[in-house]
Design a protein around this motif. Structure first.
Motif, PDB file in Angstrom:
ATOM      1  N   GLY A  88       5.942   3.343  -2.914  1.00  0.00           N
ATOM      2  CA  GLY A  88       7.340   3.734  -3.000  1.00  0.00           C
ATOM      3  C   GLY A  88       7.569   5.201  -3.281  1.00  0.00           C
ATOM      4  O   GLY A  88       8.682   5.597  -3.633  1.00  0.00           O
ATOM      5  N   LEU A  89       6.540   6.019  -3.118  1.00  0.00           N
ATOM      6  CA  LEU A  89       6.684   7.443  -3.389  1.00  0.00           C
ATOM      7  C   LEU A  89       7.348   8.173  -2.227  1.00  0.00           C
ATOM      8  O   LEU A  89       8.159   9.078  -2.425  1.00  0.00           O
ATOM      9  N   LEU A  90       7.043   7.768  -0.988  1.00  0.00           N
ATOM     10  CA  LEU A  90       7.612   8.420   0.196  1.00  0.00           C
ATOM     11  C   LEU A  90       7.671   7.394   1.325  1.00  0.00           C
ATOM     12  O   LEU A  90       6.674   7.126   1.986  1.00  0.00           O
ATOM     13  N   ARG A  91       8.865   6.818   1.538  1.00  0.00           N
ATOM     14  CA  ARG A  91       9.012   5.797   2.568  1.00  0.00           C
ATOM     15  C   ARG A  91       9.524   6.431   3.862  1.00  0.00           C
ATOM     16  O   ARG A  91      10.414   7.277   3.834  1.00  0.00           O
ATOM     17  N   GLY A 147      -7.249  10.381   7.608  1.00  0.00           N
ATOM     18  CA  GLY A 147      -6.993  10.598   6.190  1.00  0.00           C
ATOM     19  C   GLY A 147      -5.528  10.857   5.913  1.00  0.00           C
ATOM     20  O   GLY A 147      -4.969  10.377   4.920  1.00  0.00           O
ATOM     21  N   TYR A 148      -4.878  11.594   6.792  1.00  0.00           N
ATOM     22  CA  TYR A 148      -3.461  11.908   6.632  1.00  0.00           C
ATOM     23  C   TYR A 148      -2.632  10.639   6.707  1.00  0.00           C
ATOM     24  O   TYR A 148      -1.717  10.412   5.916  1.00  0.00           O
ATOM     25  N   LEU A 183      -0.194   8.842   3.797  1.00  0.00           N
ATOM     26  CA  LEU A 183       1.212   8.481   3.969  1.00  0.00           C
ATOM     27  C   LEU A 183       1.425   6.984   3.805  1.00  0.00           C
ATOM     28  O   LEU A 183       2.423   6.534   3.251  1.00  0.00           O
ATOM     29  N   ARG A 184       0.473   6.189   4.296  1.00  0.00           N
ATOM     30  CA  ARG A 184       0.565   4.746   4.145  1.00  0.00           C
ATOM     31  C   ARG A 184       0.542   4.367   2.666  1.00  0.00           C
ATOM     32  O   ARG A 184       1.283   3.491   2.209  1.00  0.00           O
ATOM     33  N   HIS A 185      -0.325   5.053   1.889  1.00  0.00           N
ATOM     34  CA  HIS A 185      -0.417   4.781   0.449  1.00  0.00           C
ATOM     35  C   HIS A 185       0.878   5.179  -0.253  1.00  0.00           C
ATOM     36  O   HIS A 185       1.386   4.414  -1.086  1.00  0.00           O
ATOM     37  N   TYR A 186       1.440   6.327   0.104  1.00  0.00           N
ATOM     38  CA  TYR A 186       2.693   6.762  -0.513  1.00  0.00           C
ATOM     39  C   TYR A 186       3.818   5.782  -0.199  1.00  0.00           C
ATOM     40  O   TYR A 186       4.702   5.534  -1.031  1.00  0.00           O
ATOM     41  N   ASP A 187       3.795   5.236   1.017  1.00  0.00           N
ATOM     42  CA  ASP A 187       4.781   4.233   1.399  1.00  0.00           C
ATOM     43  C   ASP A 187       4.614   2.978   0.549  1.00  0.00           C
ATOM     44  O   ASP A 187       5.585   2.433  -0.003  1.00  0.00           O
TER      45      ASP A 187
END
Length: 283
Positions: free
Chosen positions: A34-37, A22-23, A27-31
């Motif tokens: 463009g929220l957290l690359r 899930g974690y 992170l993959r979704h945020y990447d």
């Protein structure tokens, strides 16, 4: 920047660990949006690496999400797209949403407590459900009469002759019905006497030349409603249930209940279906 990038998750859990999966998905979704690359991605394992500054940004993302902001709103905040006035507006909107949700949940809690009291009192949950809803405005053709009181027998004697007479007059005037029949009441200002209104929904304009009135009933913002099945001579028990629900759920009745005759059976009153509609305000 710290001495080295930080991996996206701890190395000890297995790759199939639900928490780690899930974690990584987060992170993959945020990447992707463009929220957290990440500063780097391991070509072999697919692990993403982040700096300490990026983890601080991640903590801000989590904190803002905890306020109920959408990811799009979070990104606007983190990227300093919003000025102070816009940020205040965003948070005030979220506050209003939470207040509305809290009010709705408080109302549901009150209803649950009322049902628990009913079960404690009667040993079961009633099969008649009271529903709170708005009533639309209606245009009705009507005739009126005077009842000696609001007692069921007095109301019945006054209202029964009105409907066949109203139907006769509508037919003469070539006015078609546009909805079911209904009744509503108001005090006559003379002791216990009640003005009884027998109405039929129509779509014509008022005309003083006709021998019946056409009136517009205003919309009702809140009405406690319940279905009564059977003859109106036996409506007292349903009215009592409705009054009890109103009191136990923190409302106050306003005036008399309207009666909407969903199925009116003059030849077989036991087959009748009537919705009782009691306007209410918060107590």
């Amino acid at each position: 920047m710290v001495s080295g990038p930080t991996v996206e998750g701890p190395c000890s859990p297995s790759e199939t660990s639900p928490g780690l999966v899930g974690y990584r998905w987060m992170l993959r979704h945020y990447d992707n949006i463009g929220l957290l690359r990440p500063v780097a991605v391991d070509a072999r394992s697919g692990y993403r690496y982040y700096t300490a500054d990026q983890l601080r940004r991640l903590n801000r993302v989590i904190a803002l999400k905890d306020l109920g902001l959408t990811l799009a709103q979070v990104q606007l905040v983190l990227d300093d797209v919003l000025d102070a006035a816009e940020l205040r507006g965003l948070l005030r909107l979220r506050r209003a949403q939470l207040e509305a949700q809290l009010a709705a949940d408080t109302t549901r809690l009150t209803r649950i407590e009322a049902r628990l009291r009913a079960i404690d009192r009667e040993g079961r949950m009633t099969t008649q459900d009271v529903v709170l809803k708005e009533l639309p405005s209606l245009r009705v053709a009507e005739l009126t009469a005077m009842a000696a009181s609001y007692e069921t027998a007095d109301i019945g004697r006054a209202i029964r002759p009105l409907y066949p007479e109203l139907l006769r007059r509508l037919a003469v005037a070539e006015v078609s019905l546009s909805g079911p029949s209904l009744a509503y009441y108001e005090p006559a200002g003379d002791g216990e006497k009640i003005v009884v209104h027998a109405g039929l929904e129509v779509a014509v304009s008022p005309d003083r030349a006709r021998d019946f009135a056409v009136v517009d009933l205003p919309a009702v913002p809140a009405a406690a409603t319940v279905i009564h099945r059977g003859p109106m001579d036996e409506v007292a028990g349903t009215l009592q249930l409705l009054a009890q629900w109103i009191e136990e759920n923190g409302w106050r009745a306003e005036g008399y209940a309207r009666e909407l005759y969903v199925e009116y059976c003059a030849d077989d009153p036991a087959a009748g279906v009537t919705e009782l509609q009691q306007p209410v305000t918060r107590a």
